[in-house]
Design a protein around this motif. Sequence first.
Motif, short mmCIF file in Angstrom:
data_model
loop_
_atom_site.label_atom_id
_atom_site.label_comp_id
_atom_site.label_asym_id
_atom_site.label_seq_id
_atom_site.Cartn_x
_atom_site.Cartn_y
_atom_site.Cartn_z
N GLN A 160 -31.15 7.34 29.24
CA GLN A 160 -31.82 7.76 27.57
C GLN A 160 -33.23 8.47 27.69
O GLN A 160 -33.77 8.97 26.69
CB GLN A 160 -31.86 6.57 26.59
N GLU A 161 -33.73 8.39 28.90
CA GLU A 161 -35.28 9.00 28.99
C GLU A 161 -35.09 10.50 28.96
O GLU A 161 -36.07 11.09 28.45
CB GLU A 161 -35.82 8.56 30.28
N ARG A 162 -33.94 11.04 29.30
CA ARG A 162 -33.85 12.36 29.30
C ARG A 162 -32.87 12.87 27.81
O ARG A 162 -31.94 12.37 27.63
CB ARG A 162 -32.98 13.19 30.39
N ARG A 163 -33.42 13.70 27.03
CA ARG A 163 -32.59 14.11 25.77
C ARG A 163 -32.73 15.53 25.83
O ARG A 163 -33.30 16.43 26.34
CB ARG A 163 -33.51 13.78 24.89
N TYR A 164 -31.80 16.19 25.18
CA TYR A 164 -31.57 17.70 24.70
C TYR A 164 -32.26 18.11 23.46
O TYR A 164 -31.84 17.45 22.54
CB TYR A 164 -30.11 18.11 24.65
N PRO A 165 -33.33 18.80 23.63
CA PRO A 165 -33.84 19.12 22.18
C PRO A 165 -33.23 20.37 21.67
O PRO A 165 -32.83 21.27 22.26
CB PRO A 165 -35.54 19.59 22.64
N HIS A 166 -33.08 20.22 20.27
CA HIS A 166 -32.57 21.30 19.72
C HIS A 166 -33.72 21.48 18.43
O HIS A 166 -33.81 20.76 17.71
CB HIS A 166 -31.23 21.02 18.78
N ARG A 167 -34.09 22.73 18.55
CA ARG A 167 -35.21 23.33 17.49
C ARG A 167 -34.54 24.11 16.46
O ARG A 167 -33.87 25.04 16.88
CB ARG A 167 -36.25 23.95 18.32
N LEU A 168 -35.15 23.72 15.41
CA LEU A 168 -34.12 24.32 14.10
C LEU A 168 -35.26 24.96 13.30
O LEU A 168 -36.23 24.05 12.80
CB LEU A 168 -33.28 23.58 13.43
N SER A 169 -35.54 26.42 12.85
CA SER A 169 -36.44 26.77 11.90
C SER A 169 -35.73 27.29 10.85
O SER A 169 -34.70 27.97 10.97
CB SER A 169 -37.71 27.75 12.84
N TYR A 170 -36.59 27.20 9.60
CA TYR A 170 -35.83 27.85 8.59
C TYR A 170 -37.04 28.47 7.65
O TYR A 170 -37.97 27.68 7.51
CB TYR A 170 -35.18 26.58 7.55
N ILE A 171 -36.86 29.77 7.25
CA ILE A 171 -38.02 30.63 6.69
C ILE A 171 -37.88 30.29 5.09
O ILE A 171 -36.65 30.61 4.61
CB ILE A 171 -37.59 32.08 7.05
N LEU A 172 -38.76 29.39 4.55
CA LEU A 172 -38.78 29.12 3.27
C LEU A 172 -39.54 30.31 2.28
O LEU A 172 -39.31 30.43 1.16
CB LEU A 172 -39.48 28.01 3.04
N GLN A 173 -40.57 30.77 3.15
CA GLN A 173 -41.64 31.71 2.31
C GLN A 173 -40.80 32.76 1.33
O GLN A 173 -41.68 33.45 0.63
CB GLN A 173 -42.73 31.99 3.18
N THR A 174 -39.64 33.41 1.87
CA THR A 174 -39.17 34.58 1.14
C THR A 174 -38.77 34.29 -0.10
O THR A 174 -38.72 35.04 -1.10
CB THR A 174 -37.75 34.98 1.91
N ALA A 175 -38.68 32.85 -0.51
CA ALA A 175 -38.30 32.36 -1.87
C ALA A 175 -39.38 32.79 -2.88
O ALA A 175 -39.45 32.74 -4.13
CB ALA A 175 -38.28 31.08 -2.03
N ARG A 176 -40.86 33.11 -2.36
CA ARG A 176 -42.03 33.32 -3.13
C ARG A 176 -41.67 35.05 -3.87
O ARG A 176 -42.39 35.25 -4.51
CB ARG A 176 -43.23 33.35 -2.44
N ASN A 177 -40.70 35.65 -3.31
CA ASN A 177 -40.47 36.80 -3.97
C ASN A 177 -39.79 36.30 -5.51
O ASN A 177 -39.83 37.69 -6.09
CB ASN A 177 -39.62 37.68 -3.10
N TRP A 178 -39.19 35.43 -5.70
CA TRP A 178 -38.74 35.29 -7.05
C TRP A 178 -39.65 34.96 -7.97
O TRP A 178 -40.77 34.58 -7.59
CB TRP A 178 -37.58 34.23 -6.82
N SER A 179 -39.40 35.11 -9.13
CA SER A 179 -40.45 34.87 -10.32
C SER A 179 -40.79 33.42 -10.39
O SER A 179 -39.96 32.37 -10.41
CB SER A 179 -39.76 35.36 -11.52
N GLY A 180 -42.15 33.08 -10.23
CA GLY A 180 -42.68 31.84 -10.52
C GLY A 180 -42.19 30.82 -9.08
O GLY A 180 -41.75 31.02 -8.30
#
Length: 324
Positions: free
Chosen positions: A247-267
């Motif tokens: 268990q000392e060794r693990r597989y890392p899975h990195r997940l990124s999600y772009i939220l800032q495009t939501a700022r193109n909508w009104s408010g």
Amino acid sequence: MSRLSSAVRVFGLGLMLGAAAGPALANDSTAELAAGGIVLVRNYDIRMQTEVLTISPGEIQVDYTFKNVGEKDQTVLVAFPLPDVDMDELGDVGVEAVTGAPVNFVDFQVTVDGKPVAFETEQKAFAVGLDVTDTLKADGVPLNPLLEGIGNVLLALPADRRADYRTRGIAEWDGPDFALPRWFLKTTFWWKQTFPAGKTVSVSHTYKPVVGSSFYYPQYAGDEFADYCIDEGTSEGAAEGGAESGQERRYPHRLSYILQTARNWSGEIGEFRLVIDKRDPYWLISLCLDGIKKTGPTTFEWTATNFVPEKDLKILFLEPAEAP
């Protein structure tokens, strides 16, 4: 074997499922077709009322409701951009297209008010900052560098084309049996959408993150995982059982999600809800997010009202190297 802890670091605000890096995925945004391709633009009449973002290692689902608060119907382009598939970052990591499809390699699907919607796709390839899309197409090389067999396609190129690719930073060869693409791929899905004045429209889409593999050793994590706010509890959970249990060794899975495009909508986003489901209680997760709460054996949630994204999300999933 001992059951691993589900420690989560909750701090600040910080999802590409890959070992070192991979395509992050993004919020929908209004867009227009302009010279050079799709460009995101701001819309002042269409408001994102709600967003429920559900993230797991195998699938992302996003459910929105939009309302046109203007006095006229609006027909706009809605674009869903995938961040670059950059082979300088991914070339030495075991990543591949999820579906094997050359274009829709994340199995992107979208519905509007519960009905499937057809969408278009724009793909372009770049190397050393230059557009090499036409070069690859002319040589019969697929634009998607993650496709199985892409190395064999490059190996089959004539000597003069290999020399050109090397000079331009498009690909590299190591002897007669190994070739590696070095370009990066830009992919954007888009469709036309009408938002009637004063009406609410529901948009949902799903896709599968690109997965890679490497190893995570808590004692050697260092700055490589600094973006995920790994706390002492998570480190201890990752090392629980020691080397004898594997268990000392693990597989890392990195997940990124772009939220800032939501700022193109009104408010602001009126109501925002993030749900993370690691799907296996023996997996660990870590991210930089104040106030996230554990809601079940594998689930975590975070909510906000009148939410304006200031940062994108980054989540680290740590998979046991051996099944418990």
